[in-house]
Design a protein around this motif. Sequence first.
Motif, PDB file in Angstrom:
ATOM      1  N   LEU A 112      15.628  29.662 -19.871  1.00 36.46           N
ATOM      2  CA  LEU A 112      16.229  29.451 -21.635  1.00 36.46           C
ATOM      3  C   LEU A 112      15.197  28.622 -22.496  1.00 36.46           C
ATOM      4  CD1 LEU A 112      19.957  27.692 -19.952  1.00 36.46           C
ATOM      5  CD2 LEU A 112      20.008  30.270 -21.455  1.00 36.46           C
ATOM      6  N   GLU A 113      14.518  29.033 -22.177  1.00 32.36           N
ATOM      7  CA  GLU A 113      13.356  28.483 -22.853  1.00 32.36           C
ATOM      8  C   GLU A 113      13.205  26.398 -23.551  1.00 32.36           C
ATOM      9  OE1 GLU A 113      12.640  31.229 -25.979  1.00 32.36           O
ATOM     10  OE2 GLU A 113      11.226  32.850 -24.015  1.00 32.36           O
ATOM     11  N   ILE A 114      14.045  26.027 -22.910  1.00 33.52           N
ATOM     12  CA  ILE A 114      14.135  24.880 -23.402  1.00 33.52           C
ATOM     13  C   ILE A 114      13.090  23.984 -23.794  1.00 33.52           C
ATOM     14  CG2 ILE A 114      15.455  22.164 -23.700  1.00 33.52           C
ATOM     15  CD1 ILE A 114      17.421  23.860 -21.528  1.00 33.52           C
ATOM     16  N   THR A 115      12.003  23.772 -22.956  1.00 33.24           N
ATOM     17  CA  THR A 115      11.110  23.354 -23.314  1.00 33.24           C
ATOM     18  C   THR A 115       9.910  23.980 -24.595  1.00 33.24           C
ATOM     19  OG1 THR A 115      10.411  23.020 -21.189  1.00 33.24           O
ATOM     20  CG2 THR A 115       8.228  22.359 -22.520  1.00 33.24           C
ATOM     21  N   GLN A 116      10.738  25.296 -24.950  1.00 33.62           N
ATOM     22  CA  GLN A 116       9.821  25.737 -26.437  1.00 33.62           C
ATOM     23  C   GLN A 116      10.178  24.703 -26.965  1.00 33.62           C
ATOM     24  OE1 GLN A 116       9.885  27.046 -23.500  1.00 33.62           O
ATOM     25  NE2 GLN A 116       7.976  29.135 -22.889  1.00 33.62           N
ATOM     26  N   ALA A 117      11.696  25.299 -27.707  1.00 33.20           N
ATOM     27  CA  ALA A 117      12.866  24.217 -28.371  1.00 33.20           C
ATOM     28  C   ALA A 117      12.244  22.386 -28.720  1.00 33.20           C
ATOM     29  CB  ALA A 117      14.016  24.494 -28.005  1.00 33.20           C
ATOM     30  N   LEU A 118      11.532  22.441 -27.804  1.00 32.21           N
ATOM     31  CA  LEU A 118      11.211  20.315 -27.205  1.00 32.21           C
ATOM     32  C   LEU A 118       9.953  20.138 -27.869  1.00 32.21           C
ATOM     33  CD1 LEU A 118      12.613  19.691 -24.332  1.00 32.21           C
ATOM     34  CD2 LEU A 118      13.292  18.548 -26.640  1.00 32.21           C
ATOM     35  N   ARG A 119       8.350  21.066 -27.634  1.00 33.77           N
ATOM     36  CA  ARG A 119       7.298  21.889 -28.177  1.00 33.77           C
ATOM     37  C   ARG A 119       7.628  21.419 -29.948  1.00 33.77           C
ATOM     38  NH1 ARG A 119       5.057  25.106 -23.077  1.00 33.77           N
ATOM     39  NH2 ARG A 119       4.535  23.365 -22.327  1.00 33.77           N
ATOM     40  N   SER A 120       8.587  22.687 -30.036  1.00 35.30           N
ATOM     41  CA  SER A 120       8.071  22.814 -31.248  1.00 35.30           C
ATOM     42  C   SER A 120       8.913  21.339 -32.332  1.00 35.30           C
ATOM     43  CB  SER A 120       9.541  23.634 -32.156  1.00 35.30           C
ATOM     44  OG  SER A 120      10.631  23.368 -31.182  1.00 35.30           O
ATOM     45  N   CYS A 154       7.830  16.466 -22.668  1.00 37.40           N
ATOM     46  CA  CYS A 154       8.468  17.911 -22.266  1.00 37.40           C
ATOM     47  C   CYS A 154       9.306  18.601 -20.693  1.00 37.40           C
ATOM     48  CB  CYS A 154       7.170  18.965 -22.886  1.00 37.40           C
ATOM     49  SG  CYS A 154       7.700  19.736 -24.511  1.00 37.40           S
ATOM     50  N   ALA A 155       8.197  17.904 -20.082  1.00 42.23           N
ATOM     51  CA  ALA A 155       7.553  17.310 -18.370  1.00 42.23           C
ATOM     52  C   ALA A 155       9.207  16.574 -18.426  1.00 42.23           C
ATOM     53  CB  ALA A 155       6.666  16.779 -17.809  1.00 42.23           C
ATOM     54  N   LEU A 156       9.114  15.620 -18.919  1.00 42.78           N
ATOM     55  CA  LEU A 156      10.276  14.542 -18.336  1.00 42.78           C
ATOM     56  C   LEU A 156      11.667  15.151 -18.538  1.00 42.78           C
ATOM     57  CD1 LEU A 156      10.813  11.344 -17.002  1.00 42.78           C
ATOM     58  CD2 LEU A 156       9.956  10.599 -19.521  1.00 42.78           C
ATOM     59  N   ALA A 157      11.414  15.713 -19.994  1.00 45.07           N
ATOM     60  CA  ALA A 157      12.943  16.010 -19.988  1.00 45.07           C
ATOM     61  C   ALA A 157      13.170  16.743 -19.880  1.00 45.07           C
ATOM     62  CB  ALA A 157      12.668  16.651 -22.399  1.00 45.07           C
ATOM     63  N   LYS A 158      12.369  17.885 -18.696  1.00 48.28           N
ATOM     64  CA  LYS A 158      13.154  19.336 -17.858  1.00 48.28           C
ATOM     65  C   LYS A 158      13.547  18.268 -16.681  1.00 48.28           C
ATOM     66  CE  LYS A 158      11.069  22.996 -15.341  1.00 48.28           C
ATOM     67  NZ  LYS A 158       9.708  23.573 -14.899  1.00 48.28           N
ATOM     68  N   ALA A 159      12.955  17.173 -16.169  1.00 50.34           N
ATOM     69  CA  ALA A 159      13.026  16.683 -14.666  1.00 50.34           C
ATOM     70  C   ALA A 159      14.522  16.096 -15.479  1.00 50.34           C
ATOM     71  CB  ALA A 159      12.432  15.255 -14.867  1.00 50.34           C
ATOM     72  N   VAL A 160      14.957  15.301 -16.675  1.00 48.53           N
ATOM     73  CA  VAL A 160      15.850  14.331 -16.158  1.00 48.53           C
ATOM     74  C   VAL A 160      17.338  15.550 -16.609  1.00 48.53           C
ATOM     75  CG1 VAL A 160      17.327  13.766 -18.642  1.00 48.53           C
ATOM     76  CG2 VAL A 160      15.021  12.437 -18.085  1.00 48.53           C
ATOM     77  N   PHE A 184      25.112  15.360 -24.111  1.00 48.50           N
ATOM     78  CA  PHE A 184      23.944  15.702 -24.664  1.00 48.50           C
ATOM     79  C   PHE A 184      23.456  16.765 -23.653  1.00 48.50           C
ATOM     80  CE2 PHE A 184      20.463  17.981 -26.622  1.00 48.50           C
ATOM     81  CZ  PHE A 184      21.535  18.825 -27.104  1.00 48.50           C
ATOM     82  N   ILE A 185      22.816  15.547 -22.418  1.00 50.82           N
ATOM     83  CA  ILE A 185      21.710  16.263 -21.471  1.00 50.82           C
ATOM     84  C   ILE A 185      23.039  16.587 -20.257  1.00 50.82           C
ATOM     85  CG2 ILE A 185      20.914  15.143 -19.062  1.00 50.82           C
ATOM     86  CD1 ILE A 185      19.631  14.754 -21.873  1.00 50.82           C
ATOM     87  N   SER A 186      24.397  16.256 -20.557  1.00 50.49           N
ATOM     88  CA  SER A 186      25.020  17.576 -19.581  1.00 50.49           C
ATOM     89  C   SER A 186      25.581  18.407 -19.981  1.00 50.49           C
ATOM     90  CB  SER A 186      26.912  16.775 -19.754  1.00 50.49           C
ATOM     91  OG  SER A 186      26.159  15.147 -18.917  1.00 50.49           O
ATOM     92  N   VAL A 187      25.682  18.195 -21.333  1.00 47.29           N
ATOM     93  CA  VAL A 187      25.616  19.961 -21.851  1.00 47.29           C
ATOM     94  C   VAL A 187      24.874  20.487 -21.722  1.00 47.29           C
ATOM     95  CG1 VAL A 187      26.189  21.409 -24.543  1.00 47.29           C
ATOM     96  CG2 VAL A 187      27.393  19.053 -23.849  1.00 47.29           C
TER      97      VAL A 187
END
Length: 649
Positions: free
Chosen positions: A133-141, A149-155, A564-567
């Motif tokens: 889903l490329e969520i990391t790319q959205a966070l980096r932008s 970004c890594a911690l966001a993915k972990a959560v 929002f994390i659940s979403v």
Amino acid sequence: MYIRAKETKNKTTGAIYVKHQLIESVRTPNGPRQRIVMDLGQLDLSKSELKKLAHAISLRLAGRESVFEEDDKLRSLCDEALSNYDFVKSSTTEKEKISHDTEVVPIDVNSISPKEVRSLGPEVVASAFYDKLEITQALRSAGLSDKACALAKAVVVTRTTYPASDLATHKYLGERSALFELLDVDLAGVGKDSIYEICDVIYQNKAQIESHLATNQVELFPREHNLFLFDLTNTYFEGQTQNNEIAAYGHSKEKRYDCTLVTLALLVDHRGLPIYSEIYSGNQSEPRTLKDVLDKVKEMAEGKVTDEGEGIDPNFAPTLFPATEITIAADRGIATKENLSLISSYGFRYLVITRGDKAKHYVSEFREAKDTFECISDNDDDYKVYVKEIVDDGCKTLEDESPVTPGTKVVKVACLSERRQAKEEAIHRGRVERFTTAFEKLQSTVRSGNLKKIDSVNRRVGALLKEHRFVAKEYEIKIITAEDSANIALDLSLIHNHVVSENIEAVFGAYVIETDAGGLTPKEIWNSYMTLTKVEEAFRDLKSDLGLRPIYHQLASRTKAHLFISVLAYHIVSAITLTLRDQGDSRSYKTVRETLSTHSRMTISFTDEDKTTHNLRVSSTPTPEQREIYRLLGVSDPLKRYHSTLAAM
């Protein structure tokens, strides 16, 4: 080495927390520096005990034992610290070299033991789809660092594998999950406060993340048409929530009227993929939030900037959300004349259900439904669905004074579901039984003479009819009085109005669907309506499998971040289940997670004939069912075998 106490202060409450760290001095080209060897958590020890513990750990790291370990308390703390340190070391520093050559050594079989067993299977799948889903790319932008970004993915991934509070998430990541080994950034030793902070940062970038996901999901899962399903749900708080401005009392869908609530609005497409979400106070209703949703859909259709200043690529978004092709489907909560006109004023179509009162206008049609309606399957040979387009006064048009498309044809489809019919009949029978039982009890009281005065009897009868109002309209209760006194009640009689009952029974399982989306047959309209179950499934998954309830946070900002994390977790879950459905597999995500839960990561430790300790960090062999799930989803375990040794001293 020595142990240092580090204090952190909660910016909101002012509370001070203390954690201890093992520190060593190292020489660098710029002079001596201090390095954190390991985090020890909060220790309740005196200064002298801290010195003894630091000495004991340093000797353990050198392969020896300290005399201070005769103290049971210090020995236990030392064991716990080294256990955590071994796992961190094995999951980070042991990645230096991988040998694929066969290596045979004589070993002591009795020394073989598994340790540091961590969950792997659910993490592998959720991590793969997070990347897809490329969520990391959205966070980096949005400007987040690689570590953030890594911690966001972990959560977010952990919310799909182990839905719980932020504090429990921190503990799970450190003690039970192999997710850290799947990340490119070393997060070993990350504190619980970092979990809270990254959730806040993710929510601050909500608009940009959802815009990115809305476009990326269409690339990954092209949709046939733009049918969007809108609904609300709420969940309850634990605690007082005195300073939480979005916590409010309202109609709890979980019957928790003793708790304050928070409301989540969700828009999904006809496959169940989330499009947009918003969080409101607990007393919000569908009509009040509809305009916000319509504004957001229109922004997405036109590629406009969002409230936070982030936008969708204007060259790309209009092809994803052409406004003239958007249909908003919703349940009866928004099926008012004003709301339907509002939807039309945006240039959108609508599809709504109008159960109950609307169906009663067509009793004669529903009486003959099984003979005159079109029969379609309800995915079960034991139950059928019957549909028919209703023509009343021709096809009506919207009566709003200024709709965008005046004269739009409104089609109404009468539907009769045998499955719902059986369910509503059973509910009605239970209500009738409870009503007649209560009546017989009151009748017995009057007959025995314990209740005589006509005023008292009238009050009791009125209370009985009010309590059982759903069936009271089918019956009349007549009070029989004494011949010589109209103020004395002798008996009660129950008169059944069969005509009313027959009319009520005729619309069991009946409902009417209304839409201005032209060119659809009654069956196609019914199929479109049935997609509303996707948003119901979304709320069910959010509450049962993705940690939406209950809410423990006492601040509005933290509450919104948690929801929002659940979403975001549901974005992952819906992508997984849709991928399986496209492969002809009907397994739910809950089943997938349970099936993969036994696929683990562990360290196998043993000693050889030279007393050298070998540690093999390996993944367990997946079962045939687990391999089949991985194959259908197109993912695999990316972790390799790591081998390290510790020579005998």
